[in-house]
Design a protein around this motif. Structure first.
Motif, PDB file in Angstrom:
ATOM      1  N   LYS A 103      42.884  22.551  38.526  1.00 15.13           N
ATOM      2  CA  LYS A 103      44.265  22.610  39.002  1.00 15.13           C
ATOM      3  C   LYS A 103      44.530  23.947  39.692  1.00 15.13           C
ATOM      4  O   LYS A 103      45.161  24.001  40.754  1.00 15.13           O
ATOM      5  N   LEU A 104      44.036  25.031  39.111  1.00 12.08           N
ATOM      6  CA  LEU A 104      44.210  26.350  39.714  1.00 12.08           C
ATOM      7  C   LEU A 104      43.525  26.436  41.078  1.00 12.08           C
ATOM      8  O   LEU A 104      44.085  26.971  42.037  1.00 12.08           O
ATOM      9  N   GLU A 105      42.307  25.915  41.145  1.00 10.59           N
ATOM     10  CA  GLU A 105      41.565  25.935  42.417  1.00 10.59           C
ATOM     11  C   GLU A 105      42.311  25.127  43.481  1.00 10.59           C
ATOM     12  O   GLU A 105      42.371  25.530  44.650  1.00 10.59           O
ATOM     13  N   LEU A 106      42.864  23.992  43.083  1.00 13.63           N
ATOM     14  CA  LEU A 106      43.607  23.150  44.025  1.00 13.63           C
ATOM     15  C   LEU A 106      44.858  23.877  44.523  1.00 13.63           C
ATOM     16  O   LEU A 106      45.160  23.858  45.723  1.00 13.63           O
ATOM     17  N   LEU A 107      45.559  24.539  43.608  1.00 17.10           N
ATOM     18  CA  LEU A 107      46.744  25.296  44.000  1.00 17.10           C
ATOM     19  C   LEU A 107      46.372  26.460  44.928  1.00 17.10           C
ATOM     20  O   LEU A 107      47.087  26.744  45.891  1.00 17.10           O
ATOM     21  N   LYS A 108      45.258  27.086  44.641  1.00 21.72           N
ATOM     22  CA  LYS A 108      44.794  28.181  45.504  1.00 21.72           C
ATOM     23  C   LYS A 108      44.539  27.677  46.922  1.00 21.72           C
ATOM     24  O   LYS A 108      44.918  28.334  47.908  1.00 21.72           O
ATOM     25  N   GLU A 109      43.919  26.515  47.044  1.00 18.17           N
ATOM     26  CA  GLU A 109      43.667  25.918  48.358  1.00 18.17           C
ATOM     27  C   GLU A 109      44.976  25.611  49.084  1.00 18.17           C
ATOM     28  O   GLU A 109      45.105  25.834  50.292  1.00 18.17           O
ATOM     29  N   LYS A 110      45.949  25.105  48.325  1.00 23.26           N
ATOM     30  CA  LYS A 110      47.248  24.772  48.928  1.00 23.26           C
ATOM     31  C   LYS A 110      47.930  26.028  49.470  1.00 23.26           C
ATOM     32  O   LYS A 110      48.474  26.020  50.572  1.00 23.26           O
ATOM     33  N   PHE A 111      47.901  27.105  48.674  1.00 24.31           N
ATOM     34  CA  PHE A 111      48.499  28.364  49.144  1.00 24.31           C
ATOM     35  C   PHE A 111      47.740  28.904  50.354  1.00 24.31           C
ATOM     36  O   PHE A 111      48.352  29.386  51.316  1.00 24.31           O
ATOM     37  N   ALA A 112      46.418  28.820  50.314  1.00 27.07           N
ATOM     38  CA  ALA A 112      45.607  29.342  51.419  1.00 27.07           C
ATOM     39  C   ALA A 112      45.881  28.592  52.724  1.00 27.07           C
ATOM     40  O   ALA A 112      45.820  29.173  53.807  1.00 27.07           O
ATOM     41  N   ASP A 113      46.188  27.299  52.621  1.00 31.50           N
ATOM     42  CA  ASP A 113      46.421  26.479  53.809  1.00 31.50           C
ATOM     43  C   ASP A 113      47.839  26.617  54.376  1.00 31.50           C
ATOM     44  O   ASP A 113      48.135  26.078  55.452  1.00 31.50           O
ATOM     45  N   ILE A 177      47.902  33.772  45.533  1.00 31.34           N
ATOM     46  CA  ILE A 177      46.438  33.645  45.569  1.00 31.34           C
ATOM     47  C   ILE A 177      45.785  34.675  44.649  1.00 31.34           C
ATOM     48  O   ILE A 177      44.867  34.351  43.873  1.00 31.34           O
ATOM     49  N   ILE A 178      46.270  35.918  44.688  1.00 36.68           N
ATOM     50  CA  ILE A 178      45.728  36.965  43.798  1.00 36.68           C
ATOM     51  C   ILE A 178      45.997  36.597  42.346  1.00 36.68           C
ATOM     52  O   ILE A 178      45.125  36.744  41.468  1.00 36.68           O
ATOM     53  N   LEU A 179      47.194  36.107  42.073  1.00 36.67           N
ATOM     54  CA  LEU A 179      47.573  35.724  40.708  1.00 36.67           C
ATOM     55  C   LEU A 179      46.672  34.604  40.189  1.00 36.67           C
ATOM     56  O   LEU A 179      46.199  34.637  39.038  1.00 36.67           O
ATOM     57  N   ILE A 180      46.407  33.634  41.028  1.00 36.73           N
ATOM     58  CA  ILE A 180      45.521  32.529  40.620  1.00 36.73           C
ATOM     59  C   ILE A 180      44.107  33.047  40.358  1.00 36.73           C
ATOM     60  O   ILE A 180      43.458  32.637  39.387  1.00 36.73           O
ATOM     61  N   ASP A 181      43.622  33.953  41.193  1.00 31.95           N
ATOM     62  CA  ASP A 181      42.291  34.536  40.952  1.00 31.95           C
ATOM     63  C   ASP A 181      42.229  35.247  39.601  1.00 31.95           C
ATOM     64  O   ASP A 181      41.235  35.126  38.867  1.00 31.95           O
ATOM     65  N   LEU A 182      43.277  35.974  39.261  1.00 35.16           N
ATOM     66  CA  LEU A 182      43.322  36.662  37.955  1.00 35.16           C
ATOM     67  C   LEU A 182      43.306  35.654  36.807  1.00 35.16           C
ATOM     68  O   LEU A 182      42.649  35.869  35.780  1.00 35.16           O
ATOM     69  N   LEU A 183      44.013  34.558  36.976  1.00 38.27           N
ATOM     70  CA  LEU A 183      44.041  33.530  35.937  1.00 38.27           C
ATOM     71  C   LEU A 183      42.683  32.828  35.818  1.00 38.27           C
ATOM     72  O   LEU A 183      42.236  32.507  34.715  1.00 38.27           O
ATOM     73  N   LEU A 184      42.031  32.594  36.953  1.00 39.38           N
ATOM     74  CA  LEU A 184      40.698  31.980  36.925  1.00 39.38           C
ATOM     75  C   LEU A 184      39.692  32.877  36.201  1.00 39.38           C
ATOM     76  O   LEU A 184      38.778  32.394  35.530  1.00 39.38           O
ATOM     77  N   GLU A 185      39.892  34.192  36.345  1.00 43.66           N
ATOM     78  CA  GLU A 185      39.016  35.161  35.673  1.00 43.66           C
ATOM     79  C   GLU A 185      39.502  35.498  34.258  1.00 43.66           C
ATOM     80  O   GLU A 185      38.902  36.325  33.581  1.00 43.66           O
ATOM     81  N   GLU A 186      40.603  34.838  33.848  1.00 46.64           N
ATOM     82  CA  GLU A 186      41.214  35.044  32.525  1.00 46.64           C
ATOM     83  C   GLU A 186      41.605  36.505  32.283  1.00 46.64           C
ATOM     84  O   GLU A 186      41.540  37.014  31.165  1.00 46.64           O
ATOM     85  N   LYS A 187      42.055  37.149  33.341  1.00 46.46           N
ATOM     86  CA  LYS A 187      42.596  38.506  33.228  1.00 46.46           C
ATOM     87  C   LYS A 187      44.105  38.382  33.028  1.00 46.46           C
ATOM     88  O   LYS A 187      44.911  38.644  33.937  1.00 46.46           O
ATOM     89  N   ILE A 188      44.464  37.971  31.829  1.00 51.74           N
ATOM     90  CA  ILE A 188      45.850  37.594  31.556  1.00 51.74           C
ATOM     91  C   ILE A 188      46.808  38.780  31.643  1.00 51.74           C
ATOM     92  O   ILE A 188      47.911  38.668  32.193  1.00 51.74           O
ATOM     93  N   GLU A 189      46.412  39.941  31.125  1.00 53.50           N
ATOM     94  CA  GLU A 189      47.312  41.101  31.156  1.00 53.50           C
ATOM     95  C   GLU A 189      47.609  41.533  32.596  1.00 53.50           C
ATOM     96  O   GLU A 189      48.747  41.869  32.934  1.00 53.50           O
ATOM     97  N   GLU A 190      46.587  41.515  33.438  1.00 50.99           N
ATOM     98  CA  GLU A 190      46.795  41.861  34.851  1.00 50.99           C
ATOM     99  C   GLU A 190      47.667  40.807  35.540  1.00 50.99           C
ATOM    100  O   GLU A 190      48.514  41.130  36.383  1.00 50.99           O
ATOM    101  N   ALA A 191      47.458  39.556  35.153  1.00 52.30           N
ATOM    102  CA  ALA A 191      48.260  38.467  35.720  1.00 52.30           C
ATOM    103  C   ALA A 191      49.724  38.611  35.306  1.00 52.30           C
ATOM    104  O   ALA A 191      50.633  38.384  36.113  1.00 52.30           O
ATOM    105  N   GLU A 192      49.955  39.003  34.049  1.00 45.40           N
ATOM    106  CA  GLU A 192      51.326  39.216  33.567  1.00 45.40           C
ATOM    107  C   GLU A 192      52.026  40.279  34.393  1.00 45.40           C
ATOM    108  O   GLU A 192      53.188  40.118  34.788  1.00 45.40           O
ATOM    109  N   GLN A 193      51.334  41.377  34.663  1.00 45.71           N
ATOM    110  CA  GLN A 193      51.923  42.475  35.429  1.00 45.71           C
ATOM    111  C   GLN A 193      52.262  42.040  36.851  1.00 45.71           C
ATOM    112  O   GLN A 193      53.346  42.330  37.372  1.00 45.71           O
ATOM    113  N   LEU A 194      51.334  41.312  37.481  1.00 45.40           N
ATOM    114  CA  LEU A 194      51.574  40.854  38.850  1.00 45.40           C
ATOM    115  C   LEU A 194      52.701  39.828  38.882  1.00 45.40           C
ATOM    116  O   LEU A 194      53.542  39.848  39.800  1.00 45.40           O
TER     117      LEU A 194
END
Length: 212
Positions: A103-113, A177-194
């Motif tokens: 789902k995250l990858e699909l959303l990333k593609e949608k934002f990129a397009d 897109i950056i936020l989704i990448d952080l979530l894909l990498e499970e960098k939750i604290e960085e994602a929270e800040q962004l």
């Protein structure tokens, strides 16, 4: 569900839909008799629907003056975004290891397009992303409150839709897109800040629109 309950629910949903989508404009006077006639609903279920809409912040009912669509003002924007920052970041803490990667990858593609010429599409994908985040609440009361907050946020976004400049669309696209990448990498604290910074920027942007 009884016919009476159906009529009350029908009135509530149609009026709320029209308010969110600016068919009924902020501050507009709503005549109860005309609403009842257009929706083919009698006085009692209509009044109960309007009372619920007032409780949820969609209309203001003034004795001897009438019913008015709630305005979009500084107080509303600040309240909605303060609530969103609290609820969405709290929800994000629950997502570690649970977010569906496909789902995250699909959303990333949608934002990129996305292109800068389609702000409406941005809002649709934006809603999809943020609703996914808050879907992790396993709490009836929080879910109910969050639905109301996100519906008010949608009206604020609709209010600004024809004023979105290219720089704002590009910035939002990039942040998601950056936020989704952080979530894909499970960098939750960085994602929270962004996410917090993203919502802060959105709050300031909508407040600025009020004075333009």
């Amino acid at each position: 569900m009884s016919k009476y309950m159906n009529l009350k629910e029908k009135s509530y949903e149609i009026i709320k839909h029209n308010i969110i989508n600016l068919i009924y404009r902020p501050g507009e006077y709503l005549e109860e008799k005309k609403l009842s006639s257009s929706l083919e609903v009698s006085r009692t279920p209509m009044r109960e629907a309007l009372s619920r809409l007032e409780d949820e912040g969609w209309v203001n009912i003034y004795p001897r003056k009438g019913i008015y669509v709630a305005k979009i003002d500084e107080t509303l924007i600040n309240n909605v975004f303060e609530a969103r920052k609290t609820l969405e970041i709290s929800s994000l803490k629950l997502t570690a290891g649970r977010l569906p990667q496909m789902k995250l990858e699909l959303l990333k593609e949608k934002f990129a397009d996305l292109t800068v010429d389609d702000p409406k599409k941005l809002e649709i994908i934006d809603d999809e992303f943020h609703n996914m985040i808050i879907s992790f609440y396993d709490n009836f009361f929080l879910k109910k409150a969050t639905v109301n907050i996100m519906e008010h946020a949608k009206r604020i976004k609709m209010f600004s839709l024809d004023r979105k400049v290219k720089e704002v669309i590009l910035k939002s696209k990039e942040e998601h897109i950056i936020l989704i990448d952080l979530l894909l990498e499970e960098k939750i604290e960085e994602a929270e800040q962004l996410l917090y910074e993203h919502l802060e920027r959105a709050q300031r942007y909508y407040l600025k629109i009020l004075v333009v």
